[in-house]
Design a protein around this motif. Structure first.
Motif, PDB file in Angstrom:
ATOM      1  N   SER A 381     -40.583  16.537  23.228  1.00  0.00           N
ATOM      2  CA  SER A 381     -39.609  15.616  22.663  1.00  0.00           C
ATOM      3  C   SER A 381     -39.028  14.658  23.689  1.00  0.00           C
ATOM      4  O   SER A 381     -38.537  13.591  23.336  1.00  0.00           O
ATOM      5  N   LEU A 382     -39.086  15.006  24.976  1.00  0.00           N
ATOM      6  CA  LEU A 382     -38.625  14.080  26.007  1.00  0.00           C
ATOM      7  C   LEU A 382     -39.755  13.184  26.512  1.00  0.00           C
ATOM      8  O   LEU A 382     -39.493  12.140  27.113  1.00  0.00           O
ATOM      9  N   VAL A 430     -32.390  13.472  36.757  1.00  0.00           N
ATOM     10  CA  VAL A 430     -33.129  12.506  35.937  1.00  0.00           C
ATOM     11  C   VAL A 430     -32.965  11.126  36.573  1.00  0.00           C
ATOM     12  O   VAL A 430     -31.870  10.556  36.554  1.00  0.00           O
ATOM     13  N   ARG A 432     -34.095   7.500  36.158  1.00  0.00           N
ATOM     14  CA  ARG A 432     -34.729   6.735  35.083  1.00  0.00           C
ATOM     15  C   ARG A 432     -34.512   5.226  35.268  1.00  0.00           C
ATOM     16  O   ARG A 432     -33.708   4.792  36.095  1.00  0.00           O
ATOM     17  N   PRO A 492     -36.803   8.529  24.280  1.00  0.00           N
ATOM     18  CA  PRO A 492     -35.885   9.650  24.480  1.00  0.00           C
ATOM     19  C   PRO A 492     -35.260   9.675  25.870  1.00  0.00           C
ATOM     20  O   PRO A 492     -34.088  10.018  26.020  1.00  0.00           O
ATOM     21  N   LEU A 493     -36.046   9.307  26.898  1.00  0.00           N
ATOM     22  CA  LEU A 493     -35.525   9.360  28.255  1.00  0.00           C
ATOM     23  C   LEU A 493     -34.320   8.445  28.429  1.00  0.00           C
ATOM     24  O   LEU A 493     -33.421   8.735  29.213  1.00  0.00           O
ATOM     25  N   VAL A 496     -30.929  10.262  27.152  1.00  0.00           N
ATOM     26  CA  VAL A 496     -30.409  11.468  27.793  1.00  0.00           C
ATOM     27  C   VAL A 496     -29.045  11.184  28.416  1.00  0.00           C
ATOM     28  O   VAL A 496     -28.824  10.118  29.008  1.00  0.00           O
ATOM     29  N   ASP A 500     -26.957  17.263  29.053  1.00  0.00           N
ATOM     30  CA  ASP A 500     -27.995  17.611  28.078  1.00  0.00           C
ATOM     31  C   ASP A 500     -28.952  18.622  28.707  1.00  0.00           C
ATOM     32  O   ASP A 500     -29.341  18.477  29.880  1.00  0.00           O
ATOM     33  N   ILE A 502     -32.492  20.189  29.487  1.00  0.00           N
ATOM     34  CA  ILE A 502     -33.900  19.796  29.555  1.00  0.00           C
ATOM     35  C   ILE A 502     -34.723  21.042  29.858  1.00  0.00           C
ATOM     36  O   ILE A 502     -34.374  21.824  30.749  1.00  0.00           O
ATOM     37  N   ASP A 512     -39.177  19.040  27.057  1.00  0.00           N
ATOM     38  CA  ASP A 512     -38.349  18.871  25.864  1.00  0.00           C
ATOM     39  C   ASP A 512     -36.894  18.626  26.208  1.00  0.00           C
ATOM     40  O   ASP A 512     -36.358  19.165  27.189  1.00  0.00           O
ATOM     41  N   LEU A 513     -36.254  17.821  25.370  1.00  0.00           N
ATOM     42  CA  LEU A 513     -34.822  17.570  25.423  1.00  0.00           C
ATOM     43  C   LEU A 513     -34.174  18.408  24.325  1.00  0.00           C
ATOM     44  O   LEU A 513     -34.428  18.198  23.129  1.00  0.00           O
ATOM     45  N   HIS A 576     -37.916  12.371  17.869  1.00  0.00           N
ATOM     46  CA  HIS A 576     -37.439  13.311  18.873  1.00  0.00           C
ATOM     47  C   HIS A 576     -37.001  14.591  18.156  1.00  0.00           C
ATOM     48  O   HIS A 576     -36.175  14.553  17.262  1.00  0.00           O
TER      49      HIS A 576
END
Length: 580
Positions: A381-382, A430, A432, A492-493, A496, A500, A502, A512-513, A576
């Protein structure tokens, strides 16, 4: 000999103009109707990787003239990961791959040359040459121009990769660096690419596994007798391709791409080979998901080599044990041996002369180093479109990591968080907004990973990023190249938030998130930083043209092939979902 496209009507305007140009260069009249071959040279004085290529080009000119063809040397840009990564946080490195492809197209297609032989050296040159071969589809041979003689091979303390790692760690710990300059002076003792099995040597083996380089040519010591033999064999192979009119798209096929995937899994090659192989497939008109091939074939491909930085063996020892050809020979029951090679035979036939595995440096399929994939492609999902993690050989580390997210928008901020206590054991860092379009050009996160090592956090803090990291990285829970990247609408990224959860599961191949989909849908969209320094030039152009990693980050969409425009990719990503 097939009809040559380079032979324009001799008294046409263009035909007579090129005669005037070429006769003024001393080319004999009798040579004007011969096959015209581009020697693609990425020579540069910026790095040791390229220091010997002019000599190779000169030798090739002689070989090709003896074989009855007319060579023309052309030049392209020549990026080096250790040198041209200084500007704009290394974001010129990946875009330079596609710049090389366009350089080749402009020169070779513009002049309507009949074939090309490409001198492949540092990381981005080999994929660029293979991409250009697939795009232009004229007879092509890739020449692996060899790896450098390193200090480690002489029993000294370091090679260039070790020096780079030590310097990056010292920058975080503040430890004395008095001996670093002395180590650097001893690290590189000759021309060629980095000596370890990072991206350059990995891609040289990829070229051989695809059938686009002569068998037994990778890896090879630069300027060794074996390298010069490969240069001559490559010239002979190219002339054979011209005579048979055998073109790259008959060699680069779904089957040969899978062969190359198996080879990389078997040697624990660089993770960068995934996006490069995907780009080669796209440019060759193939509809194959290389990310999924790594994901599925990784479960059934044994690890046959353990070469630095994955294991203890030097590349010199790997070469002496048979190198890429021996690995392919051992893998043959898992490969498509009917795939063609530039030598005009099948892969199985070409490998018949390869030496068998010695059982120590190169293992057999029946007695491998391990069966867990050294290159793990994750989805979830992530990362609906994929992400990648690199593991050591053999892998005895943890397979799963679940922790709260800590969001960073730059490598530097994440490194600072290690020292100021914002990052703690159990966290998932993370980083990003540094993907192919978000950076633009794809940011490097290796320095952060080395900083974790320096602080003893490599196994207690995980990394998830849409940026990339060096082929040297193979320890800790590091997941890169998350796709779709944060800058893609709805990714999804990009949604976040701090705290959250992960979940990284290497055994299951999932990222997955753990957030309720309804909550995600209600969050505001990701907004990139307004002050990104792209220079207003090449990187801005790249941002507008680059396609997602699922397309290999090529520079144009393929609406009738495996790749769609970026907006369509974002619109088609799965919903997601929470994965418990």
């Amino acid at each position: 000999m097939p009809t040559l496209r380079s032979n324009l009507p001799p008294t046409s305007a263009l035909g007579i103009a090129r005669r005037a140009q070429w006769r003024s260069l001393g080319i004999a009249t009798a040579d004007l109707t011969k096959p015209k071959v581009a020697i693609v040279n990425t020579s540069s004085e910026l790095a040791a990787c390229y220091a010997h290529l002019d000599d190779i080009a000169d030798a090739l000119k002689g070989h090709l003239r003896e074989l009855g063809v007319l060579p023309f040397e052309i030049r392209t840009t020549a990026p080096s990961d250790f040198v041209t990564s200084a500007g704009r946080a290394g974001r010129y490195i990946l875009p330079s791959r596609d710049l090389i492809v366009n350089d080749i197209e402009a020169a070779v297609e513009g002049a309507k040359l009949d074939a090309m032989i490409c001198l492949s050296s540092c990381d981005k040159t080999t994929p660029a040459h293979l991409m250009a071969a697939g795009r232009l589809n004229i007879p092509t041979v890739v020449v692996a121009c060899g790896y450098q003689h390193s200090g480690l091979a002489e029993g000294r303390e370091a090679d260039v990769e070790e020096v780079f790692l030590l310097a990056a760690m010292a920058a975080v710990t503040g430890e004395p660096t008095d001996d670093l300059e002395e180590l650097a002076d001893d690290a590189i003792l000759g021309p060629g690419v980095c000596a370890g099995l990072a991206t350059a040597n990995s891609m040289h083996i990829v070229a051989e596994a695809l059938g686009m380089a002569v068998t037994g040519s990778a890896p090879v010591r630069a300027n060794s007798e074996r390298m010069w033999q490969s240069v001559r064999r490559s010239a002979e192979a190219l002339v054979g391709l011209i005579e048979r009119d055998l073109r790259p798209r008959e060699i680069i096929t779904d089957a040969s791409v899978r062969n190359a995937v198996r080879a990389m899994l078997a040697v624990g090659g660089s993770i960068n080979t995934i996006k490069h192989l995907q780009a080669i497939a796209v440019e060759s008109g193939l509809d194959i998901d290389v990310w999924e091939e790594f994901r599925t074939l990784g479960r059934s491909t044994p690890l046959l080599a353990s070469v630095r930085p994955n294991g203890p063996w030097l590349t010199e020892q790997f070469e002496d044990a048979g190198g890429g050809a021996t690995v392919l020979r051992e893998l043959l029951p898992l490969l498509d041996g009917s795939s063609l090679t530039v030598e005009g035979s099948t892969l199985a036939h070409s490998l018949a002369a390869a030496r068998p595995a010695d059982g120590e440096i190169i293992r057999t399929v029946e007695d491998p180093f391990g069966t867990d994939p050294a290159i793990a492609v994750l989805r979830g999902s992530l990362a609906p479109s994929g992400a990648v993690a690199k593991r050591p050989v053999p892998d005895s580390g943890p397979r799963r990591f679940t922790g709260p997210a800590r969001i960073f928008t730059s490598r530097e901020d994440a490194i600072a968080a290690i020292s100021d206590g914002r990052l703690r054991p159990g966290d998932v860092a993370v980083i990003r907004g540094i993907g192919v379009s978000g950076a633009p050009g794809m940011g490097l996160t290796s320095a952060f990973i080395f900083a974790l090592h320096a602080r003893g956090l490599a196994h207690s803090v995980a990394l998830v990023t849409d940026g990339q990291f060096s082929g040297l990285v193979n320890q800790g829970m590091t997941v890169g190249e998350v796709s779709p990247e944060a800058a893609t609408a709805g990714a999804p990224l990009g949604l976040v938030q701090d705290d959250d959860l992960i979940d990284i599961d290497l055994a299951d191949g999932r990222l997955d998130l753990l957030v309720d989909p309804a909550e995600l849908a209600a969050r505001p969209p990701y907004v990139p930083l307004p002050d990104r320094d792209s220079g207003g030039g090449m990187l801005d152009q790249y941002e507008q043209l680059v396609q997602p990693l699922g397309c290999g980050a090529v520079l144009c969409a393929r609406p009738n092939g495996p790749c769609q425009p970026a907006a369509e990719v974002a619109a088609s990503t799965p919903e997601h979902t929470e994965h418990a």
